[in-house]
Scaffold this active site. Structure first.
Site, PDB file in Angstrom:
ATOM      1  N   HIS A 178      41.432  21.981  50.903  1.00 26.15           N
ATOM      2  CA  HIS A 178      40.357  22.402  49.997  1.00 26.15           C
ATOM      3  C   HIS A 178      40.620  21.881  48.599  1.00 26.15           C
ATOM      4  O   HIS A 178      41.761  21.800  48.142  1.00 26.15           O
ATOM      5  CB  HIS A 178      40.217  23.928  49.978  1.00 26.15           C
ATOM      6  CG  HIS A 178      41.499  24.667  49.756  1.00 26.15           C
ATOM      7  ND1 HIS A 178      42.443  24.827  50.747  1.00 26.15           N
ATOM      8  CD2 HIS A 178      42.005  25.262  48.655  1.00 26.15           C
ATOM      9  CE1 HIS A 178      43.471  25.504  50.266  1.00 26.15           C
ATOM     10  NE2 HIS A 178      43.241  25.775  48.998  1.00 26.15           N
ATOM     11  N   HIS A 180      39.863  22.580  44.651  1.00 25.76           N
ATOM     12  CA  HIS A 180      39.408  23.565  43.673  1.00 25.76           C
ATOM     13  C   HIS A 180      38.632  22.797  42.591  1.00 25.76           C
ATOM     14  O   HIS A 180      39.177  21.854  41.997  1.00 25.76           O
ATOM     15  CB  HIS A 180      40.581  24.267  42.989  1.00 25.76           C
ATOM     16  CG  HIS A 180      41.462  25.073  43.906  1.00 25.76           C
ATOM     17  ND1 HIS A 180      41.392  26.453  43.979  1.00 25.76           N
ATOM     18  CD2 HIS A 180      42.445  24.700  44.760  1.00 25.76           C
ATOM     19  CE1 HIS A 180      42.303  26.898  44.843  1.00 25.76           C
ATOM     20  NE2 HIS A 180      42.953  25.847  45.327  1.00 25.76           N
TER      21      HIS A 180
HETATM   22  P1  AMP Z   1      45.234  27.687  47.589  1.00 26.09           P
HETATM   23  O1  AMP Z   1      46.102  28.734  46.993  1.00 26.09           O
HETATM   24  O2  AMP Z   1      45.237  26.395  46.839  1.00 26.09           O
HETATM   25  O3  AMP Z   1      45.541  27.516  49.071  1.00 26.09           O
HETATM   26  O4  AMP Z   1      43.761  28.220  47.460  1.00 26.09           O
HETATM   27  C1  AMP Z   1      43.191  29.117  48.349  1.00 26.09           C
HETATM   28  C2  AMP Z   1      42.061  29.739  47.621  1.00 26.09           C
HETATM   29  O5  AMP Z   1      41.230  30.415  48.541  1.00 26.09           O
HETATM   30  C3  AMP Z   1      42.486  30.786  46.587  1.00 26.09           C
HETATM   31  O6  AMP Z   1      42.063  30.378  45.290  1.00 26.09           O
HETATM   32  C4  AMP Z   1      41.787  32.056  47.045  1.00 26.09           C
HETATM   33  O7  AMP Z   1      41.320  32.831  45.975  1.00 26.09           O
HETATM   34  C5  AMP Z   1      40.653  31.500  47.882  1.00 26.09           C
HETATM   35  N1  AMP Z   1      40.135  32.401  48.885  1.00 26.09           N
HETATM   36  C6  AMP Z   1      40.824  33.086  49.808  1.00 26.09           C
HETATM   37  N2  AMP Z   1      39.988  33.805  50.578  1.00 26.09           N
HETATM   38  C7  AMP Z   1      38.741  33.552  50.133  1.00 26.09           C
HETATM   39  C8  AMP Z   1      37.444  33.987  50.507  1.00 26.09           C
HETATM   40  N3  AMP Z   1      37.263  34.849  51.518  1.00 26.09           N
HETATM   41  N4  AMP Z   1      36.369  33.532  49.821  1.00 26.09           N
HETATM   42  C9  AMP Z   1      36.546  32.674  48.787  1.00 26.09           C
HETATM   43  N5  AMP Z   1      37.739  32.220  48.395  1.00 26.09           N
HETATM   44  C10 AMP Z   1      38.831  32.651  49.047  1.00 26.09           C
END
Ligand code: AMP
Length: 192
Positions: A178, A180
């Site tokens: 993903h 950001h």
């Molecule tokens: P990372 O830490 O780079 O793996 O980013 C994962 C991201 O997913 C984090 O910023 C979380 O806040 C986000 N996240 C986790 N669960 C959800 C969800 N249900 N809806 C939207 N974002 C989410």
């Protein structure tokens, strides 16, 4: 008797003040910790009435590094992630952009006024950028282009940041690639 009660009241007041001062120091440490700083909601509830037990629990709950290490254990096990549920619309999300290959939705824990995640709808081994192979070139380009579309839609195309956290040392917590897309405020450099 009255004097004994007054002394006890004084001792209790002193204890309260001491606990308050301790709580203040701990809150200051929590605020100073970069891992915690990104979770302002975790400390908003810290008041003098909360014990150190609550404060410690807040720190533990939002320990990004520990969560990232735990998430990495099952990274390539093929287990569906929360993003699979979002793609399948089994859990709600605020979708910003979608096409047949890419989904972009608002991060549930935003780190900036605009914080959108851009993901491939099919993971195809891309648990993280470090797993990319030549066959992923097309989807990687589509994700970046979708990030630009998201920035336009969110009104931040003149200034935004795209981040990919790769692996536990970068605090990746979801093993489905993903991007950001962050903006809506001055972004600082170097990043934390
Ligand atoms: P990372 O830490 O780079 O793996 O980013 C994962 C991201 O997913 C984090 O910023 C979380 O806040 C986000 N996240 C986790 N669960 C959800 C969800 N249900 N809806 C939207 N974002 C989410």
């Amino acid at each position: 008797m009255i004097s004994a009660q007054k002394s006890m009241a004084a001792v209790n007041s002193f204890s309260l003040l001491r606990d308050y001062a301790r709580a203040g120091r701990i809150v200051a440490r929590v605020r100073a910790s970069p891992g915690i700083a990104s979770y302002p909601s975790s400390i908003n509830f810290l008041t003098a009435n909360h014990s150190r037990r609550y404060l410690c629990r807040a720190s533990a709950t939002h320990d990004e590094e520990a969560a990232a290490k735990a998430a990495a254990i099952n990274a390539d096990s093929g287990v569906p992630t929360i993003f699979d549920k979002i793609i399948a619309k089994e859990i709600p999300s605020t979708i910003v952009y979608e096409d047949d290959k890419v989904l972009a939705f608002k991060d549930v824990n935003p780190q900036a006024p605009v914080h959108v995640l851009v993901i491939p709808k099919v993971r195809d081994g891309l648990t993280q950028l470090g797993k990319a192979e030549p066959r992923h070139g097309e989807i990687l380009g589509q994700l970046l282009y979708a990030a630009k579309i998201v920035a336009e839609k969110e009104g931040i195309v003149d200034g935004f940041r795209v981040v990919i956290n790769n692996g536990p040392s970068a605090c990746q917590s979801v093993y489905h690639l993903h991007l950001h897309v962050l903006g809506g405020r001055q972004m600082n450099w170097p990043p934390g």
